[in-house]
Design a protein around this motif. Structure first.
Motif, PDB file in Angstrom:
ATOM      1  N   PHE A  90      -4.534  11.121   0.103  1.00 36.08           N
ATOM      2  CA  PHE A  90      -4.133   9.691   0.799  1.00 36.08           C
ATOM      3  C   PHE A  90      -4.815   9.910   2.276  1.00 36.08           C
ATOM      4  N   THR A  91      -6.027  10.031   2.020  1.00 30.70           N
ATOM      5  CA  THR A  91      -6.943  10.336   3.024  1.00 30.70           C
ATOM      6  C   THR A  91      -7.093   9.016   4.115  1.00 30.70           C
ATOM      7  N   ASP A  92      -7.712   9.316   5.298  1.00 28.51           N
ATOM      8  CA  ASP A  92      -7.592   8.299   6.262  1.00 28.51           C
ATOM      9  C   ASP A  92      -8.703   7.401   5.597  1.00 28.51           C
ATOM     10  N   GLN A  93      -9.755   7.593   5.125  1.00 33.59           N
ATOM     11  CA  GLN A  93     -10.738   7.007   4.522  1.00 33.59           C
ATOM     12  C   GLN A  93     -10.253   6.061   3.392  1.00 33.59           C
ATOM     13  N   ARG A 106       3.302   9.175   7.291  1.00 36.16           N
ATOM     14  CA  ARG A 106       1.920   9.088   7.064  1.00 36.16           C
ATOM     15  C   ARG A 106       1.145   7.740   7.614  1.00 36.16           C
ATOM     16  N   LEU A 131       0.891  -1.385   0.111  1.00 29.31           N
ATOM     17  CA  LEU A 131       0.125  -0.137  -0.074  1.00 29.31           C
ATOM     18  C   LEU A 131       0.755   1.214   0.145  1.00 29.31           C
ATOM     19  N   PHE A 189      -3.765   2.626  11.439  1.00 29.05           N
ATOM     20  CA  PHE A 189      -3.981   1.724  10.333  1.00 29.05           C
ATOM     21  C   PHE A 189      -3.669   0.151  10.608  1.00 29.05           C
ATOM     22  N   TRP A 211     -13.092   4.647  11.402  1.00 32.69           N
ATOM     23  CA  TRP A 211     -12.217   4.177  12.325  1.00 32.69           C
ATOM     24  C   TRP A 211     -12.749   2.816  13.290  1.00 32.69           C
ATOM     25  N   THR A 216     -15.595   8.228   9.173  1.00 38.80           N
ATOM     26  CA  THR A 216     -14.227   7.855   8.564  1.00 38.80           C
ATOM     27  C   THR A 216     -14.101   6.083   8.599  1.00 38.80           C
ATOM     28  N   ILE A 236      -7.192   5.233   2.447  1.00 40.02           N
ATOM     29  CA  ILE A 236      -6.186   4.412   3.068  1.00 40.02           C
ATOM     30  C   ILE A 236      -7.202   3.094   3.854  1.00 40.02           C
ATOM     31  N   LEU A 237      -7.958   3.514   4.712  1.00 35.85           N
ATOM     32  CA  LEU A 237      -8.712   2.433   5.310  1.00 35.85           C
ATOM     33  C   LEU A 237      -9.550   1.603   4.139  1.00 35.85           C
TER      34      LEU A 237
END
Lengths: 295, 152, 660, 190, 295
Positions: C646-649, B57, B50, B62, E212, E210, C651-652
Motif C-alpha cells: 500500500f505504498t504512496d506510489q 494510512r 480504494l 492523497f 507527489w 513518487t 495508492i497514487l
C-alpha cells in the motif's frame, strides 16, 4: 495579608458575635480586613431556590467591587461563602455566564477576585506554628465537637475540606490547646431554614446532632456558620423541651475560641451574647492553668 | 464566473456525473460496503472505493491529489473510535482530518466535497445513507473545479 | 513494460446480470499495460482458475487483475492460483465488481458497467506498481513464559507443560498460589479453596517442564513473537535456595514481627518468612525493609540458627535474560482500596473489613483459627452487614464496571456467617443480584431461603461508629424508606482492580490496557485471549474481573493458543509491513509514538558524508512486531516510511487511474 | 392503589421534562440507577413524602407533575450530601432546586411557609440591599398566621443586640434594585 | 534599543578563545543600512563583524543544521523566535542541545526591511509584521543572557483575527483569495528553506519519483505545495513568520499556518510549539476525548 471583607447580613444582627470575634482574631493575626463598601446581601439561602441567575448575580456585585480593589474576599459566613464561590466558579467556567452576569450587575467581574472562607484562611493558610505562637491562653478543658455543616465542604467544587471527615477546624482548635472529638455528624445538615419553617422536622435534625456530639464526649460545639449557630444555640432549649433531654452545650464560632485563646476579653468577642450560656465554660478555661508567658 | 467558465459548466452539465473517491479501511468500512452489497441496499453508482488497511494510512496529501486529478468529492471512512483493528489508527485519522477538513474549508473547498465518517462492518444502512447523501450534495454543488489541475 | 492480464468474472448472473462483462473485458484491453483481457462465467471455479494459469504461461503475464467478488472472499483463492502458475502472489490484484457494484446498482446497468471499468482500471494501475513480496519465516523458541503464578498462571503453565513445552512461571511473591490461596471456600460448591489449589501448586512445582521463578519480576521485554528476550529480576531472597531445606527454624527464632500481608494484616509474620504454611517453594525470604539485621546491622539470629548456612545477607538482585516463544500474562487482581469512601469511615474503623479480610477471618488456619471475631475487640459479631458494589459501579469514587464475583462471594459469606455464628443476623445491601453461572442462582436462593439472609435493595450512604456499634444507614428502595442497622461488623464487597503496576507491565511488553488498566484483548469476542502483540496471551482477572472457573478456562485457552504457536519451529510472517528508506529518513522520531505495536525504534547508522564518517539516527521497523496499519507513513513528512503493498506510489497510481 | 398508565407518558410530558432539564443546567435523570444512596444520607428524608430517589424515578418515567407536587422538593435543605455521595455523579440537589423553582412558577407550592420565607427574604433584599432579619422573622410568622411561633426569641434577641429594630440599609440601593430588574428582564420570576 | 553589540562581540570572542565554541553564529551588517545577514565566525579576530541592531531579523535556528556533525560546540545568538526554532530542532532530534551554547538576547522587535528599502533612509520605519505578532520576545531557552529581559506583557493567545475574518468569507471568495496569491508562487521554496520546522533530509517536493508534485508551475500544484507544507508544519510551526518574510512575491503564508495553530488550540487544547522539547506534538498523539465530528 489583606482581604476584602464581606461580613454578610447575619453578622450585623443575629451573628454579631461572629463579626466581633472575626475582627479581633484578624487584628491579632495581622490580617487586614477591608470591608466591602456598601456590600449587599448575597441572597443566601433564598436566592438559589428562586432563580438561578439572580442567585449568581447578587454575590457578583460584591465580588466585582473586591476585584476592582484587587483583593480576594474573606467571608466568615458559610452560606455567603458558598454563594460567592458559586458565582466565582460560574464566571470562571463559562464566558457566556460571565457576560450575562456582568450585564445584570452592570459591573465587570472576571472571576479574578476569589471567594475565600475565613476558616480556610485561618486554619489552612496560616501555619499552625504561627497560631500557636499567638496563643496566650490555651483552651484547656474545651472538648469541642467541630461542626462544619454543609456549605464549607459541599459541593466538592466549592468545599475546601473533605466532605465526610473534614479536619481544618479540628486542627485549629488543637493548635489553640483544646481537644476535639471524633464524631459522625460533623457535616450533617442542621436543617438550615427548616427549624424556622417546618419546626418539627428541623428540631429532629438538631436533636440528632446534639446526641451525637454528646455521645462522643464533647462539651461544646464549634461552627463557622451563623445559621448553624443560630439553630444550634437559639433552638437548643426548644429541642431539649421537645425531646425531654438536657444538653447544656454552648456553641461557639471558631473565631470566638481563637480570640479567647489569643487573650481577647470575652465580652469583646460577644461571648456573653449566646442563648446557651457560654460564659461558664469560658470562665473554666480562663481559670485553668496554661497561661503562657509570651502573649 | 467568467464567460468561459459558464460555457464550460454548461457543457459538463449535460452528462456530468459526480465522481467520488472513497478511502475505506479494510476492516470496517470496506467490510461494511461488502455487507451493503450482500444486503442488496442500492446507492448511486458514483463512488469508487480504494481499499487501505486502516484509515490511519490515508495521507491528507492523497485527498488533495485526488481533487487535483479531478474527483468531485472525497470520503475518508474507517472504524469507529475504539473499534480500530490496529487499536489506535483511527484516533490519528480523527486528529489529522479534523484539521485537514478545516483547512480545506478555509481555502474555499465546500465542506460537502471532503467528508469523513466512521462506518462499521455492520453498518450497511449507514454506508448506503452516507453515500446517497454525499452524492446528492455534490450533485447539487456541480462539478468541482477547485484545486483541479487542468492538464488532466 | 508490465504485461497485465485482466479476468472479468460474471459470477453467474450475480455480476453478469447487471454489468456488461464482455464489454468491460473489451475496454480493459486499452488500459495501459494490459495485454490480455477476458471474461468468464465463474473465475473462482476450477476451469476459471485454469484459464488464469494458462493465460499467465501463454501470454507471459507478470501481473493479474481479477474483477469479481470482494477480495475478502476470494483473495486467498486467486493468490494461490497465480502462485501455482509461478507468479508472486502479490502481483495479483482484485477489483470488487460484485458487492461494490452489481449488487448495489442493480437497476443502473450502464453506470454499473462504467463503474466496473473504473474499478478495473484502478486495479490495473495498482497491479503494475506491485512489488513481489515474500512471507518471511522466523524461528520460534520452544519455551513459554507465564507472568503471575496464581490459579490462572498455574493452569496455563500445567497445560503448556503437559503439551511438552518448557514453561517458566515468574511470580513476584515468595510463593505461587495467588489470591486463591487466601480464599477459604469457593462458591457455589463450598469446597475448600486450599484443598483444590495446593495439589495444583505441587503439580506445577514438580513438573519436569515447569520452572518456578518466585520472588521475581519482569524487568524488560524485547523482541517479538517467537523470540521474546525477557529480562527477569530475581530479587535477593537472602536465602540460598539450593541449600535451604525449608525446616523453618529461622522463622521461629526471628525476633522481628511484621503484619502479614497474606493474613490481610490481621496477624503477624516474621521478617524472614514464607507467606503461608503451604507455600511453594516452601523456603523463606528475608523482608529486608523489616529485618533488624538489614536495618541496624545487628541481630543475625537466623544466620546463627541455620545449621546449613543457607542465610546469605550479601545476596543481590540478579538479572537473567531468557528467550521465549510465547508469553502468557496472568497477573490477576488486587482489591480496590476502600479508604476513598469517607462515608464508610475512610478505612479507619477496624470492624469495617473487606471480603478478603473475611476470607482470612473464617479460614481455619487464619488468624482467628476460623472463628469470626471482630478485629477491634475480638468479640463475635451478631449483626453482620454486607455492602456490595463498593468501588464497583461507582463512577464518582470507584470504577464504572461490575466486578462480577461479589454477588456470589457475598452470598457465600452470608451462609458462612449463619453457619458459624448462632443467632446471627445477616443484612446484605445490594443494587442488583447478578448470578449468571452454573448453580449460582440456586446458591443465592439458598442464601435467602435457607440461611435467612436479609437482602436490602439500596446503596449504603453512611457507616459511623456509635459506642461499639457501627450504624449503617441505607434506603430500602423497595419500601422507599430510609433504614438503619446497628451492626457489629460491616463487610465491604470491594471491587476487583488490576495490579497497581499493570500499566507499567503492559508498556514493557507492548500490549494495550483499558481506562481501568485491565489488559486489552485483541478482539472482545473472537480473540478474547490474544493481545494485539502476537505471541502474548492473557489469562485470568488481569484482563477483567473473573471468578475461578472463568480464570481457569481462560488460562487453558491461552495455553492452547501458545501451544499452537510453539508447536512449530518456524512461523510465517505477513509481508505487508512498513519499511524505512534510510537515505531519506531524517530520524525525527515522530513515527515512534504513533505505532501501536511499538514496532518502530530509532537506530544509529554510520555513513560517509563529505569525506568523513558521521553517525545519524534513522527509524527502524521491527518486522516481527509491525502489523501493517500504515499509520506511521502519514506521520513521515518526507515519505521515508512506506507501507509495502500500500505504498504512496501504489495508492497514487490508483487515484490517477480513476481520473484518467 | 390504581394503575399508573405509562403508555405515552413520555410524549405527553416531553416539554415539561425539557423544562426541568433546562432549569437544572442539563442534569440527566437517566444517569440515576436508583441505588438510594441519596435518600439514605438525606438528613431531612423523614419529613418527606417521597424520598429523593423517588423524585429521580418520577423524572425517569417523565412523571414531572408528581415530582413538582411532592413536598420533598420543599423539605430539601440544600445540604448537597446526596450530590456529593452519588455514585453516578447526578447533581440531585440541583434537581431539587430546579424543581422548586418550576413548582413556584406553576403554583404547586406544597409547603407554603417555606415559600413564604424565601419570598419575604428576597423582598427584603430588594428593598434594602440586605436582609432585615427582624422583619423577616416577624413577617414570616405574621403572614404565616403563626404570630407567636418564635416570639420567645424576639426579646432576648433584641437585648443581646442581635436583632436590630430598624432595618440595615445600604445608602444607595439603586444598584441592587437594578440587579433584580435586570434579572427579571431575563426571565427571573422574583 | 540597548546597544549590546560590544557585549556580543566580547562574548563571542571569549567563547572562541577559550575553545568553548568552535563557531559562533550571529548577524553582520549587510550592504544596506536596513540589511543584515547571518554570519559564522570561527576566528576570535572576526568577532568584530558581529552586530546587534534593529534589523537582526533573520531566524538563525535553521542554520544550525549546517553544523549538525561538527566536532565541538556552536555558539548561537538567540532572540525569542530563534530560541523556539532551536527547541524545534532539538525536539525533532536534529540538534543535540548539548552541542550548542545559546546566548540569549531580548528582542525589542525588528524593523521591516522591505519598508525601509521603500521609504528611504530618513523615514520612520515600522516594525516587521512577524515582530508585531510576536508573543515571545525573550528567549524561551538560553545558556547565557546578555542585556536585560523585557518581560513584556504579551497576549496569552495568538492573534488569529485575520484568520477569523477569512473564515467568514464565502467558499468562492476564499478560494479566489488563496489562488490569486498562490498563482504568483514561483515555487522557489525560500519559505521552506528558511523554516526551522522544515528540517527534513530530503523534502518530498524534491522527490520526483513518487509523483507527489508535478513540476508544472500552476495554481493546482502550487496549492498542493501550500496545503501540504501547512500540514507538515502543523503543530510544529513556531510562528516565527520567516516564511512570509522571505517570500519574494509576498504571499501571506502565515495565514495558513495560523489557521492550523488556531484549530489545534481549539480542537486539542492550547499549544505553543517550540516552548519545550519533551511534550507530545499535537499530531504525534491523540486523546480519546478528541472532538467527534465523523459520526
Amino acid at each position: 495579608m489583606k482581604y476584602a471583607y464581606f461580613p454578610g447580613c447575619s453578622l450585623s444582627s443575629t451573628g454579631i458575635e461572629y463579626d466581633l470575634s472575626t475582627r479581633e482574631t484578624a487584628r491579632v493575626l495581622g490580617i487586614d480586613l477591608w470591608e466591602i463598601p456598601e456590600w449587599n446581601c448575597c441572597g443566601a439561602s433564598s436566592g438559589h431556590l428562586t432563580d438561578h441567575l439572580l442567585s449568581l448575580a447578587l454575590p457578583a456585585r460584591n465580588m466585582a467591587i473586591a476585584e476592582e480593589a484587587g483583593l480576594d474576599v474573606a467571608i466568615p459566613c458559610a452560606a455567603c461563602y458558598a454563594r460567592s464561590k458559586n458565582t466565582e466558579l460560574a464566571v470562571c467556567n463559562s464566558a457566556e455566564m460571565r457576560q450575562e452576569i456582568e450585564e445584570v450587575i452592570e459591573r465587570k467581574y472576571e472571576g479574578k477576585a476569589k471567594a475565600r472562607a475565613l476558616l480556610d484562611i485561618i486554619a489552612n493558610d496560616i501555619q499552625a506554628e504561627v497560631i500557636k505562637e499567638k496563643v496566650h491562653k490555651e483552651l484547656k478543658g474545651i472538648k469541642a465537637a467541630c461542626y462544619y455543616g454543609c456549605l464549607l465542604v459541599r459541593p466538592l467544587a466549592v468545599g475546601f475540606d473533605d466532605p465526610e471527615d473534614p479536619q481544618s477546624m479540628d486542627n485549629l482548635v488543637k493548635s489553640l490547646g483544646g481537644e476535639t472529638v471524633d464524631w459522625a455528624y460533623k457535616t450533617e445538615c442542621c436543617g438550615a431554614s427548616c427549624p424556622t419553617t417546618v419546626p418539627e422536622t428541623g428540631k429532629k435534625m438538631l436533636e440528632r446532632i446534639f446526641e451525637s456530639a454528646k455521645n462522643a464526649g464533647a462539651n461544646c460545639l464549634v461552627t463557622a456558620c451563623p445559621m448553624c449557630l443560630n439553630n444550634l444555640d437559639m433552638r437548643q432549649g426548644q429541642v431539649e423541651k421537645t425531646y425531654s433531654k438536657k444538653y447544656d452545650m454552648p456553641v461557639f464560632y471558631f473565631t470566638e475560641l481563637t480570640g479567647l485563646a489569643f487573650g481577647v476579653e470575652p465580652t469583646k468577642l460577644g461571648l456573653n451574647k449566646h442563648f446557651v450560656d457560654a460564659m461558664g465554660l469560658v470562665n473554666e478555661v480562663l481559670k485553668a492553668d496554661g497561661r503562657r508567658e509570651t502573649a | 464566473m467568467s464567460v468561459n467558465e459558464v460555457q464550460q459548466n454548461k457543457e459538463v452539465e449535460q452528462n456530468w456525473e459526480p465522481k467520488i473517491l472513497v478511502f475505506a479501511c479494510t476492516w470496517c468500512t470496506y467490510a461494511g460496503a461488502d455487507l451493503t452489497g450482500l444486503s442488496r441496499l442500492q446507492y448511486p453508482p458514483n463512488i469508487r472505493i480504494l481499499k487501505v488497511p486502516c484509515s490511519g494510512r490515508v495521507n491528507p496529501q492523497f485527498v488533495i491529489k485526488a481533487f487535483q486529478k479531478g474527483v468531485d468529492g472525497v470520503l475518508v471512512a474507517g472504524c469507529h473510535p475504539g473499534d480500530c483493528h490496529y487499536t489506535s489508527g483511527n484516533y490519528f485519522t480523527r486528529r489529522r482530518f479534523l484539521l485537514m477538513r478545516r483547512l480545506m474549508e478555509y481555502i474555499g473547498m465546500e465542506p460537502q466535497r471532503f467528508q469523513n465518517r466512521w462506518i462499521s462492518a455492520a453498518e450497511a444502512p449507514k454506508f448506503q445513507q452516507v453515500i446517497t447523501e454525499m452524492t446528492e450534495e455534490i450533485r447539487t454543488l456541480g462539478p468541482n473545479r477547485k484545486l483541479r489541475d487542468d492538464q488532466w | 513494460m508490465k504485461r497485465v492480464g485482466v479476468f472479468i468474472c460474471h459470477c453467474g448472473t450475480n455480476i453478469g446480470g447487471v454489468v456488461d462483462c464482455p464489454k468491460v473485458a473489451e475496454i480493459a484491453k486499452d488500459y495501459p499495460g494490459v495485454v490480455y483481457s477476458v471474461d468468464n462465467k465463474y473465475m473462482c471455479s476450477e476451469p476459471g482458475q485454469e484459464l488464469i494459469k494458462k493465460a499467465i504461461k501463454e501470454q507471459n503475464l507478470d501481473r493479474v487483475v481479477v474483477a469479481s467478488c470482494s477480495p475478502r472472499m476470494h483473495e486467498p483463492t486467486f493468490r494461490r492460483c497465480v502462485e501455482n502458475a509461478g507468479m508472486n502472489a502479490y502481483f495479483m490484484e482484485m477489483a470488487n465488481i460484485r458487492e461494490h457494484c452489481s449488487w448495489v446498482h442493480a437497476s443502473e446497468k450502464d453506470k454499473a458497467t462504467e463503474k466496473a471499468c473504473d474499478l478495473v482500471k484502478m486495479a490495473v494501475a495498482k497491479a503494475i506498481m506491485n512489488k513481489p513480496l515474500q512471507k518471511a519465516t522466523i524461528p520460534v523458541t520452544d519455551r513459554a513464559l507465564v507472568i503471575g503464578g496464581g490459579i490462572a498462571g498455574i493452569q496455563a503453565a500445567l497445560d503448556l507443560a503437559n503439551a511438552g513445552h518448557v514453561v517458566d512461571i515468574v511470580e513476584k511473591e515468595p510463593s505461587i498460589g495467588g489470591k486463591m490461596a487466601q480464599i477459604d471456600k469457593t462458591f457455589p460448591t463450598l469446597d475448600c479453596s486450599a484443598c483444590i489449589l495446593t495439589p495444583k501448586m505441587v503439580d506445577a512445582s514438580s513438573h519436569p517442564n515447569i520452572n518456578l521463578i518466585t520472588y521475581s519480576e519482569v524487568e524488560k521485554v524485547e523482541g517479538f513473537v517467537g523470540n521474546f528476550d525477557v529480562t527477569i529480576r530475581k530479587k535477593a531472597r537472602s536465602v540460598d535456595m539450593s541449600v535451604c531445606t525449608g525446616c523453618g527454624v529461622c522463622m521461629s527464632k526471628c525476633p522481628s514481627k511484621v503484619d502479614s500481608e497474606f493474613e490481610m494484616l490481621l496477624s503477624k509474620r516474621k521478617a524472614i518468612y514464607t507467606p503461608f504454611p503451604q507455600a511453594i517453594p516452601n523456603k523463606p525470604v528475608i523482608d529486608r525493609d523489616n529485618c533488624t539485621y538489614f536495618k541496624t546491622g545487628k541481630c543475625g539470629i537466623c544466620q546463627k540458627v541455620c545449621t546449613l548456612g543457607a542465610i546469605d545477607y550479601t545476596q543481590e538482585d540478579e538479572f537473567v535474560v531468557t528467550r521465549y516463544g510465547a508469553i502468557v500474562i496472568s497477573t490477576g487482581f488486587e482489591q480496590f482500596d476502600h479508604s476513598v469512601y469517607g462515608e464508610y469511615g475512610y478505612g479507619k474503623y477496624p470492624d469495617v473489613i473487606t471480603g478478603m479480610h473475611f476470607e482470612r477471618l473464617i479460614n481455619a488456619s487464619g488468624p482467628t483459627m476460623g472463628k469470626i471475631k471482630r478485629p477491634s475487640d475480638g468479640k463475635v459479631p451478631k449483626n453482620v452487614v454486607f455492602i456490595k458494589c463498593v468501588g464497583s459501579r461507582d463512577v464518582a469514587k470507584g470504577k464504572s464496571y461490575c466486578s462480577k464475583t461479589c454477588c456470589m462471594y457475598t452470598a457465600k459469606h452470608a451462609t458462612l456467617v449463619t453457619e458459624k455464628i448462632e443467632d446471627s443476623n445477616v443484612y446484605i445491601f445490594y443494587m442488583d443480584v447478578r448470578t449468571g453461572g452454573k448453580g449460582y442462582e440456586e446458591f443465592y436462593n439458598r442464601t435467602r431461603e435457607k440461611y435467612d439472609a436479609q437482602y436490602i435493595r439500596g446503596r449504603v450512604s453512611k457507616v459511623f461508629k456509635q459506642g461499639d456499634k457501627l450504624i449503617v444507614r441505607g434506603e430500602d428502595t423497595l419500601l422507599s424508606q430510609a433504614v438503619e442497622i446497628e451492626a457489629d461488623m460491616v463487610v465491604l464487597a470491594t471491587a476487583m482492580v488490576p495490579q497497581a503496576d499493570a500499566s507499567k507491565l503492559a508498556q514493557k511488553i507492548g500490549i494495550g490496557y483499558d481506562k481501568d488498566h485491565f489488559f486489552t484483548e485483541a478482539h472482545p469476542k473472537l480473540a478474547p485471549v490474544e493481545t494485539h502483540t502476537q505471541g502474548v496471551y492473557l489469562a485470568g482477572a488481569c484482563q477483567g474481573p473473573k471468578d475461578i472457573p472463568e480464570s481457569v478456562a481462560q488460562a487453558s485457552a491461552a495455553a492452547a493458543k501458545a501451544c499452537g504457536l510453539l508447536s512449530k519451529s518456524e512461523m510465517l510472517t505477513e509481508p505487508i509491513i512498513s519499511v524505512v528508506n534510510e537515505s531519506i529518513c531524517v530520524g525525527c522520531g515522530l513515527c515512534v509514538p504513533i505505532c501501536p505495536y511499538k514496532a518502530i525504534d530509532l537506530k544509529t547508522i554510520s555513513e560517509r558524508d563529505h569525506g568523513k564518517t558521521i553517525e545519524r539516527l534513522v527509524a527502524d521497523v521491527n518486522g516481527g512486531l509491525c502489523q501493517g496499519c500504515g499509520a506511521c507513513t502519514v506521520a513521515c513528512r518526507s515519505g521515508a516510511l512506506d507501507l509495502k503493498h500500500f505504498t504512496d506510489q501504489q495508492i497514487l497510481a490508483e487515484v490517477n487511474a480513476l481520473c484518467l | 392503589m390504581g394503575n399508573i398508565s405509562l403508555t405515552g407518558i413520555r410524549e405527553s410530558n416531553k416539554e415539561k421534562l425539557q423544562e426541568v432539564i433546562k432549569e437544572s443546567g442539563g442534569v440527566k435523570a437517566e444517569d440515576c440507577y436508583q441505588c438510594g444512596k441519596c435518600s439514605a444520607g438525606c438528613p431531612v428524608v423523614f419529613g418527606m413524602d417521597n424520598t429523593p430517589r423517588q423524585i429521580m424515578r418520577f423524572l425517569q418515567l417523565s412523571m414531572v407533575d408528581e415530582a413538582l407536587k411532592s413536598n420533598t422538593i420543599w423539605m430539601c435543605a440544600g445540604c448537597q450530601t446526596c450530590s456529593v455521595r452519588c455514585p453516578k455523579e447526578v447533581d440531585i440537589a440541583r434537581v431539587m432546586e430546579s424543581l422548586r423553582i418550576l413548582a413556584r412558577e406553576k403554583g404547586y407550592i406544597t409547603e407554603k411557609s417555606i415559600n413564604l420565607f424565601h419570598e419575604l427574604f428576597l423582598k427584603s433584599v430588594e428593598a434594602t440591599g440586605r436582609v432585615y432579619e427582624m422583619g423577616l422573622i416577624l413577617g414570616a410568622n405574621i403572614i404565616g398566621m403563626k404570630p407567636l411561633k418564635d416570639a420567645e426569641f424576639g426579646l432576648p434577641m433584641i437585648t443581646r443586640g442581635k436583632l436590630a429594630l430598624m432595618p440595615h440599609k445600604i445608602k444607595d440601593n439603586g444598584e441592587v434594585k437594578k440587579i433584580f430588574e435586570n434579572a427579571r428582564k431575563r426571565g427571573a420570576k422574583v | 534599543m540597548v546597544d549590546l553589540t560590544l557585549e556580543i562581540r566580547k562574548t563571542a570572542k571569549e567563547l572562541l578563545e577559550k575553545g568553548e565554541a568552535k563557531v559562533v553564529l550571529g548577524w553582520e551588517k549587510g550592504n544596506f543600512p536596513y540589511s543584515t545577514t547571518p554570519v559564522f565566525i570561527d576566528k576570535p579576530e572576526d568577532t568584530e563583524r558581529l552586530i546587534w541592531d534593529e534589523y537582526c531579523i533573520n531566524n538563525l535556528a535553521l542554520y544550525m543544521l549546517d553544523y549538525k556533525h561538527l566536532d565541538g560546540k556552536v555558539g548561537i545568538f538567540v532572540k525569542g523566535c530563534d530560541s523556539r526554532g532551536i527547541n524545534r530542532l532539538v525536539q525533532d532530534k536534529q540538534l543535540d542541545r548539548e552541542k550548542v551554547i545559546l546566548i540569549g538576547l531580548s528582542c525589542p522587535g525588528m524593523k521591516d526591511e522591505k519598508k525601509a528599502k521603500e521609504l528611504g533612509p530618513n523615514a520612520d520605519i515600522p516594525m516587521a509584521q512577524k515582530c508585531q505578532d510576536c508573543r515571545y520576545p525573550d528567549p524561551v531557552v538560553y545558556d547565557v543572557f546578555l542585556g536585560e529581559k523585557q518581560n513584556k506583557k504579551v497576549p496569552e493567545k495568538i492573534d488569529t483575527s485575520d484568520v477569523e475574518e477569512m473564515e467568514t468569507k464565502s467558499p468562492d471568495e476564499k478560494y479566489r483569495f488563496f489562488t490569486t496569491n498562490y498563482e504568483k508562487c514561483l515555487r522557489c521554496y525560500a519559505c521552506r528553506n528558511v523554516c526551522p520546522a522544515c528540517n527534513c533530509k530530503e523534502c518530498i517536493f524534491d522527490q520526483t519519483a513518487t509523483g507527489w508534485l508535478a513540476k508544472a508551475n500552476n495554481v493546482s500544484n502550487n496549492m498542493f505545495f501550500a496545503l501540504t507544507r501547512a500540514m507538515h508544519v502543523g503543530g510544529r510551526c513556531i510562528e516565527c513568520g520567516e516564511c512570509e518574510r522571505v517570500c519574494s512575491v509576498n504571499i501571506p503564508i502565515m495565514l495558513l499556518n495560523k489557521k492550523i495553530i488556531k484549530d489545534i488550540n481549539f480542537l486539542f487544547g492550547d499549544y505553543d510549539a517550540g516552548l519545550e522539547t519533551e511534550e507530545r506534538l499535537p499530531l504525534g498523539g491523540y486523546d480519546y476525548t478528541d472532538p467527534e465530528e465523523f459520526m
